[in-house]
Design a protein around this motif. Structure first.
Motif, PDB file in Angstrom:
ATOM      1  N   GLU A 191      29.627  82.087  38.623  1.00 48.27           N
ATOM      2  CA  GLU A 191      30.202  82.061  39.975  1.00 48.27           C
ATOM      3  C   GLU A 191      31.183  83.227  40.122  1.00 48.27           C
ATOM      4  N   PRO A 192      30.676  84.463  40.192  1.00 49.72           N
ATOM      5  CA  PRO A 192      31.579  85.626  40.162  1.00 49.72           C
ATOM      6  C   PRO A 192      32.571  85.672  41.321  1.00 49.72           C
ATOM      7  N   GLU A 193      32.125  85.300  42.535  1.00 47.00           N
ATOM      8  CA  GLU A 193      32.998  85.445  43.693  1.00 47.00           C
ATOM      9  C   GLU A 193      34.181  84.489  43.626  1.00 47.00           C
ATOM     10  N   ARG A 194      33.897  83.208  43.435  1.00 50.13           N
ATOM     11  CA  ARG A 194      34.986  82.227  43.445  1.00 50.13           C
ATOM     12  C   ARG A 194      35.827  82.303  42.172  1.00 50.13           C
ATOM     13  N   ASP A 242      41.336  72.299  45.660  1.00 51.44           N
ATOM     14  CA  ASP A 242      40.869  71.103  46.389  1.00 51.44           C
ATOM     15  C   ASP A 242      39.765  71.462  47.378  1.00 51.44           C
ATOM     16  N   ALA A 243      39.909  72.607  48.022  1.00 52.77           N
ATOM     17  CA  ALA A 243      38.905  73.019  49.001  1.00 52.77           C
ATOM     18  C   ALA A 243      37.548  73.275  48.347  1.00 52.77           C
ATOM     19  N   GLN A 244      37.554  73.759  47.115  1.00 49.92           N
ATOM     20  CA  GLN A 244      36.289  74.009  46.421  1.00 49.92           C
ATOM     21  C   GLN A 244      35.557  72.710  46.137  1.00 49.92           C
ATOM     22  N   HIS A 248      31.441  70.780  48.344  1.00 51.97           N
ATOM     23  CA  HIS A 248      30.218  70.160  47.804  1.00 51.97           C
ATOM     24  C   HIS A 248      29.166  71.190  47.405  1.00 51.97           C
ATOM     25  N   GLY A 249      29.591  72.382  47.050  1.00 52.37           N
ATOM     26  CA  GLY A 249      28.619  73.406  46.672  1.00 52.37           C
ATOM     27  C   GLY A 249      28.585  73.676  45.191  1.00 52.37           C
ATOM     28  N   PRO A 252      27.758  69.815  38.854  1.00 48.87           N
ATOM     29  CA  PRO A 252      28.657  69.221  37.849  1.00 48.87           C
ATOM     30  C   PRO A 252      28.676  69.988  36.537  1.00 48.87           C
ATOM     31  N   SER A 253      27.568  70.638  36.212  1.00 51.84           N
ATOM     32  CA  SER A 253      27.482  71.359  34.931  1.00 51.84           C
ATOM     33  C   SER A 253      28.005  72.791  35.013  1.00 51.84           C
ATOM     34  N   SER A 254      28.419  73.220  36.201  1.00 54.89           N
ATOM     35  CA  SER A 254      28.872  74.603  36.364  1.00 54.89           C
ATOM     36  C   SER A 254      30.174  74.856  35.621  1.00 54.89           C
ATOM     37  N   PRO A 255      30.289  76.003  34.949  1.00 51.81           N
ATOM     38  CA  PRO A 255      31.562  76.343  34.313  1.00 51.81           C
ATOM     39  C   PRO A 255      32.723  76.403  35.306  1.00 51.81           C
ATOM     40  N   LEU A 256      32.446  76.774  36.551  1.00 53.63           N
ATOM     41  CA  LEU A 256      33.502  76.801  37.554  1.00 53.63           C
ATOM     42  C   LEU A 256      33.990  75.391  37.866  1.00 53.63           C
ATOM     43  N   THR A 257      33.064  74.423  37.933  1.00 52.50           N
ATOM     44  CA  THR A 257      33.458  73.026  38.128  1.00 52.50           C
ATOM     45  C   THR A 257      34.371  72.565  37.001  1.00 52.50           C
ATOM     46  N   THR A 258      34.010  72.949  35.777  1.00 58.30           N
ATOM     47  CA  THR A 258      34.839  72.591  34.617  1.00 58.30           C
ATOM     48  C   THR A 258      36.229  73.207  34.737  1.00 58.30           C
TER      49      THR A 258
END
Length: 374
Positions: A191-194, A242-244, A248-249, A252-258
């Protein structure tokens, strides 16, 4: 070199006693022992390499003897290590981490896994306590269970065992922003942008800290500047987190979610530094000081025994603290190895590097082999 004489009247042979060494009955001068320890733990030269170098220079000794010398000398320094650990325990602000080490045989061709638990005090002292695992009980064994000083803070990474210890002992737990930043850095490939947005916001917090250092702000001035400049940035960062989640984009397995979950769960601990001017934003000062263990581990790889690992911790604690106080480790060891046997046990804290610099550094003890100025 001692003279041997024969008395004419009695025809008996006489020789003066050998000078007393720091290790009873040893033929090693204190300068040799200090050099052995400094080369191994400061410059990361394993004993087998030192043994080769000695042989190349015509000095024939056995490798087991070098090991015995090292253990015997570090055993003499263990009370100094203990006194330094007591000083760190009394600090109001402490930083702690853990780093793995192979120590002791688990079977043919296998080594046990242990851990150093480095702890850094507010007086720029560090101790590497060795324990056989990563269990939370080792935190209490290292820091003790006595009531902490008023307003005490323990600064760590996100390991949950530190939180349990802090709650049990009544400490405030602060967490490291560098570890949080690392989570977002690792998410850049997915997720380079966020992830880049998060890194830029965290970077603004570090810009505030850089200004504080450059302006040499301390005490209430540092606290006021952090609250005025950094706190609004921290609030905006967590609003963004919180906004991320609300978008809902995220998988659950995304490193950014972690990474987002990591910081949101630890918000209170990450904000501790804002209101306490003595708490650093991260544990980077501890990370820099503990670097000696990974650097050494690349050379000597493991310790044959758990006792050997304990002695590695003693040596690295004193040498790393010498570096923090601009003390030459070799000069310190030559002095303290001679002094520790006669020094009053009640005043052993004076031999820790921080206090040694105040009491003895101006006129240190030298080896008898040290060149005398004319």
């Amino acid at each position: 070199v001692r003279p041997v004489i024969k008395r004419r009247d009695t025809q008996t042979i006489h020789c003066p006693a050998a000078p007393a060494g720091v290790i009873d009955g040893s033929r090693a001068d204190v300068s040799f022992i200090a050099g052995l320890i400094t080369d191994k733990f400061c410059y990361h030269q394993p004993l087998y390499r030192q043994h080769q170098r000695l042989g190349d220079n015509g000095i024939r000794v056995s490798r087991p003897w070098l090991t015995q010398l090292t253990h015997a000398a570090l055993a003499l320094l263990e009370p100094v290590f203990t006194a330094q650990l007591d000083s760190i325990r009394a600090s109001r602000i402490k930083a702690m981490d853990e780093t793995p080490i192979k120590a002791g045989r688990a079977g043919p061709g296998k080594m046990k896994g242990g851990y150093f638990w480095p702890v850094y005090g507010e007086r720029d002292e560090i101790c590497f306590a060795y324990h056989e695992g990563r269990s939370g009980k080792h935190i209490a064994q290292t820091l003790g269970t006595d009531p902490p000083p008023e307003g005490a803070v323990l600064l760590t990474d996100g390991y949950a065992a530190y939180e349990r210890y802090a709650q049990k002992c009544g400490l405030t737990r602060a967490q490291c922003w560098a570890h949080s930043r690392r989570k977002f850095f690792e998410a850049q490939s997915i997720e380079p942008e966020r992830a880049t947005q998060a890194l830029e916001m965290i970077g603004q917090l570090y810009a505030v800290e850089q200004h504080i250092r450059e302006a040499q702000l301390i005490g209430e001035a540092r606290r006021a500047y952090r609250l005025a400049q950094a706190k609004p940035m921290v609030d905006r960062f967590f609003d963004w987190v919180d906004a991320q989640f609300e978008s809902h984009g995220l998988l659950p397995s995304s490193p950014l979610t972690t990474a987002l979950a990591y910081v949101r769960e630890r918000r209170a601990a990450l904000e501790v530094y804002l209101a306490d001017p003595e708490v650093p934003i991260d544990t980077n000062h501890l990370e820099r000081a503990l670097r000696v263990v990974p650097m050494g581990r690349r050379n000597w790889l493991f310790c044959w025994t758990e006792v050997g690992a304990k002695y590695v911790g003693i040596a690295q604690s004193l040498i790393a603290t010498c570096r923090l106080h601009d003390i030459d480790p070799y000069a310190y060891l030559v002095d303290v190895l001679q002094r520790v046997g006669q020094h009053p046990a009640a005043d052993v804290a004076q031999l820790t590097p921080r206090l040694w610099k105040q009491h003895f550094a101006a006129n240190p003890l030298r080896s008898d082999l040290h060149p005398r100025s004319k």
